[in-house]
Scaffold this motif. Structure first.
Motif, mmCIF file in Angstrom:
data_model
loop_
_atom_site.group_PDB
_atom_site.id
_atom_site.type_symbol
_atom_site.label_atom_id
_atom_site.label_comp_id
_atom_site.label_asym_id
_atom_site.label_seq_id
_atom_site.Cartn_x
_atom_site.Cartn_y
_atom_site.Cartn_z
ATOM 1 N N HIS A 42 87.233 34.550 78.847
ATOM 2 C CA HIS A 42 86.077 33.836 78.063
ATOM 3 C C HIS A 42 85.503 34.631 77.108
ATOM 4 C CE1 HIS A 42 86.468 30.146 81.062
ATOM 5 N NE2 HIS A 42 87.735 30.315 80.286
ATOM 6 N N SER A 43 85.483 34.636 75.824
ATOM 7 C CA SER A 43 84.911 35.794 75.016
ATOM 8 C C SER A 43 83.319 35.047 74.334
ATOM 9 C CB SER A 43 85.650 35.817 73.655
ATOM 10 O OG SER A 43 86.964 36.054 74.174
ATOM 11 N N LEU A 44 82.409 35.854 74.602
ATOM 12 C CA LEU A 44 81.152 35.572 73.805
ATOM 13 C C LEU A 44 80.643 36.735 72.903
ATOM 14 C CD1 LEU A 44 81.170 34.386 76.800
ATOM 15 C CD2 LEU A 44 78.890 34.939 77.098
ATOM 16 N N VAL A 52 84.006 39.750 77.321
ATOM 17 C CA VAL A 52 84.938 38.970 77.898
ATOM 18 C C VAL A 52 84.761 38.858 79.495
ATOM 19 C CG1 VAL A 52 87.366 38.618 78.197
ATOM 20 C CG2 VAL A 52 86.338 39.603 76.024
ATOM 21 N N LEU A 53 84.524 37.534 79.413
ATOM 22 C CA LEU A 53 84.229 37.172 81.072
ATOM 23 C C LEU A 53 85.502 36.623 81.735
ATOM 24 C CD1 LEU A 53 80.646 35.442 80.455
ATOM 25 C CD2 LEU A 53 81.132 37.789 81.885
ATOM 26 N N TYR A 296 95.036 37.059 69.875
ATOM 27 C CA TYR A 296 95.617 38.030 70.922
ATOM 28 C C TYR A 296 94.951 37.753 72.166
ATOM 29 C CZ TYR A 296 97.566 40.289 67.187
ATOM 30 O OH TYR A 296 98.780 40.345 65.704
ATOM 31 N N GLY A 297 95.676 37.600 73.464
ATOM 32 C CA GLY A 297 95.114 37.358 74.637
ATOM 33 C C GLY A 297 93.760 38.085 74.959
ATOM 34 N N ALA A 298 92.762 37.426 75.412
ATOM 35 C CA ALA A 298 91.367 38.080 75.912
ATOM 36 C C ALA A 298 91.492 38.734 77.397
ATOM 37 C CB ALA A 298 90.296 37.039 76.079
ATOM 38 N N THR A 299 92.586 38.494 78.243
ATOM 39 C CA THR A 299 92.993 38.944 79.215
ATOM 40 C C THR A 299 94.139 40.046 79.269
ATOM 41 O OG1 THR A 299 91.714 37.092 80.615
ATOM 42 C CG2 THR A 299 93.301 38.487 81.591
ATOM 43 N N THR A 300 95.008 39.696 78.867
ATOM 44 C CA THR A 300 96.112 40.460 78.596
ATOM 45 C C THR A 300 96.614 40.992 77.293
ATOM 46 O OG1 THR A 300 97.475 38.623 78.035
ATOM 47 C CG2 THR A 300 97.307 38.914 80.272
ATOM 48 N N GLY A 301 95.825 40.854 76.194
ATOM 49 C CA GLY A 301 96.122 41.307 75.010
ATOM 50 C C GLY A 301 97.273 40.948 74.288
#
Ligand code: GDP
Ligand code: IMO
Ligand code: MG
Length: 421
Positions: A42-44, A52-53, A296-301
């Motif tokens: 989750h991007s802030l 990213v949380l 692009y994925g916030a966790t995996t890119g």
């Protein structure tokens, strides 16, 4: 008496839940995650910085907020620890602000290996999992083998950990999957030790007492409706109930204590990982959405698959979640598009269907309604009246089709780039 309001994703995840929760937190004292785990990203964006949380609720950066990781969440202590260190590096004193449910399940190092082994064995049919161990951890939860946060404090924690680990070794040997958890296991135990400085709570009591005392709570969903274990595009889904119903089981609140349900969707669609995506674009428009929207994925890119807004899927999600108001994200990404399309039905063989089907065959053909693009930069708009007419027509159409008002429109990644109606 207050109720729990809910923010959740209506598509395949990454709708912008983190940003919206961060924006809404000042109206809510307590923010609670109710399902999922570090598969979420989750991007802030605020003060010129991005964050990213994965496990910690997105209210954490707001002053005086209380952030609860609910019983429905699965936690990897290593990822949580990394996240906490990064939050503290921003000068936030998190110790008293983060409460963790005793009943949340722990992701063991071997759960991650089982995830990888299962995906490898599936070959071309793989789910496209984030490989964080989510599926195997929820399997152990429902299989009644899991370890919970509260168990960390019990005297036989290590023995129970070892027993579960060896059980996993047995399964991994059947997969013939080579693995080595030595280094991760050391980090894992160190992170488990660090977790002890947080208060482990019976979150069901905490949440209900906050409500009894008129403290407003916002529940933050992870993933999205189309990744729900029951109603998503099974088997290409995650392993939890991502929908409003998950708030009840993931926090311990009764259905009559659920208030507003705010459903988030992008003005187009994205999906990361495998599985049906009827409006997916393989052309220049798809690439444009990916580049301008930074998909692009916030966790995996991983690059996210991109396509037009899908009202068949969106209406399904609105119905299943009991959405009371909509939040539209990222329309700014389409500022310069000449034409914008929206799927209103699917053609499957000779049939035209409006209900999301049991299975989406590869050759499902979306029926599109076309809109002229607004061809102007809406990033700076802060009042609804100031949006271009063509943009408002797009908004009106979606409201009419879904039967739901769009109450918030996000026009950029920053906390400030938002229009409240
Ligand atoms: P989440 O998982 O639902 O919290 O969403 P992600 O953080 O994974 O993905 C949303 C992405 O879009 C992030 O990079 C956000 O910074 C970005 N974002 C959010 N809202 C907007 C918006 O209105 N416009 C643009 N251009 N980007 C946005
Ligand atoms: P947020 O909360 C987008 C997808 C994965 C894969 C499937 C199963 O940031 O919106 P899993 O790791 O759960 O076994 O993966 O679900 N997926 C997500 N896609 N956003 C997410 O979270 C996701 N969490 C899982 O890509 O297709
Ligand atoms: Mg995300």
């Amino acid at each position: 008496m207050k109720k729990v309001d809910v923010v959740l994703g209506l598509q395949w995840g990454d709708e912008g839940k983190g940003k919206v929760v961060d924006v809404l937190t000042p109206d809510y004292k307590v923010i609670a995650r109710f399902q999922g785990g570090p598969n979420a990203g989750h991007s802030l964006v605020f003060d010129g910085d991005g964050f990213v949380l994965h496990t910690v609720p997105s209210g954490i950066f707001r002053k005086d907020s209380v952030n609860i990781i609910g019983n429905g969440v699965v936690i990897d202590p290593v990822i949580l620890q990394d996240e906490i260190e990064a939050i503290e590096a921003k000068g936030v004193d998190i110790t008293g602000k983060l409460l963790i449910s005793k009943k949340a399940h722990l992701i063991l190092p071997t759960h991650r290996m089982l995830d990888a082994a299962s995906e490898t064995a599936k070959g071309k049919g793989k789910i496209g999992s984030t490989l964080k161990g989510i599926g195997p951890t929820y399997m152990d939860k429902t299989g009644r083998n899991g370890l919970r946060v509260g168990d960390i404090l019990s005297e036989d924690f290590i023995q129970r950990y070892e027993a579960l680990k060896y059980k996993h070794y047995g399964i991994l040997s059947q997969y013939k999957f080579p693995f080595d958890i030595t280094d991760y296991e050391v980090k894992w135990f160190s992170a488990v030790e660090s977790m002890k400085r947080f208060t482990f709570i019976d979150s069901e009591f905490a949440v209900n007492r906050y409500l009894d005392n008129d403290v407003p709570i916002l529940a933050e969903g992870a993933q999205g409706a189309m990744l729900d274990i029951d109603f998503g595009t099974y088997p290409f889904v995650t392993s939890s109930n991502t929908m409003t119903a998950g708030v009840c089981t993931g926090l311990g609140v009764a259905p009559n204590r659920v208030g507003k349900v705010m459903g988030i969707f992008k003005a187009y669609c994205t999906r990361v990982g495998s599985g049906p995506f009827p409006t997916e674009l393989f052309d220049a428009d798809g690439e444009r959405l990916r580049q301008i929207g930074r998909e692009y994925g916030a966790t995996t890119g991983r690059p996210r698959r991109c396509g037009w807004l899908d009202l068949v899927a969106l209406k399904y999600a609105v119905m299943m979640n009991g959405v009371s108001e909509l939040i539209m994200m990222k329309a700014d990404v389409m500022n310069n598009f000449d034409t914008i399309k929206v799927a209103t039905a699917y053609k499957i063989g000779n049939e035209t269907v409006g209900d999301f089907p049991y299975e989406c065959p590869n050759d499902v053909e979306p029926v599109y309604r076309e809109f002229p693009g607004w061809k102007s930069d809406i990033t700076g708009v802060r009042k609804y009246e100031d949006f271009p007419e063509k943009f408002k027509q797009y908004v009106d159409f979606i409201e009419k089709e879904t039967g739901c008002p769009i109450r918030i429109i996000s026009v950029g990644p920053d906390r400030k780039e938002i229009v409240l109606r």
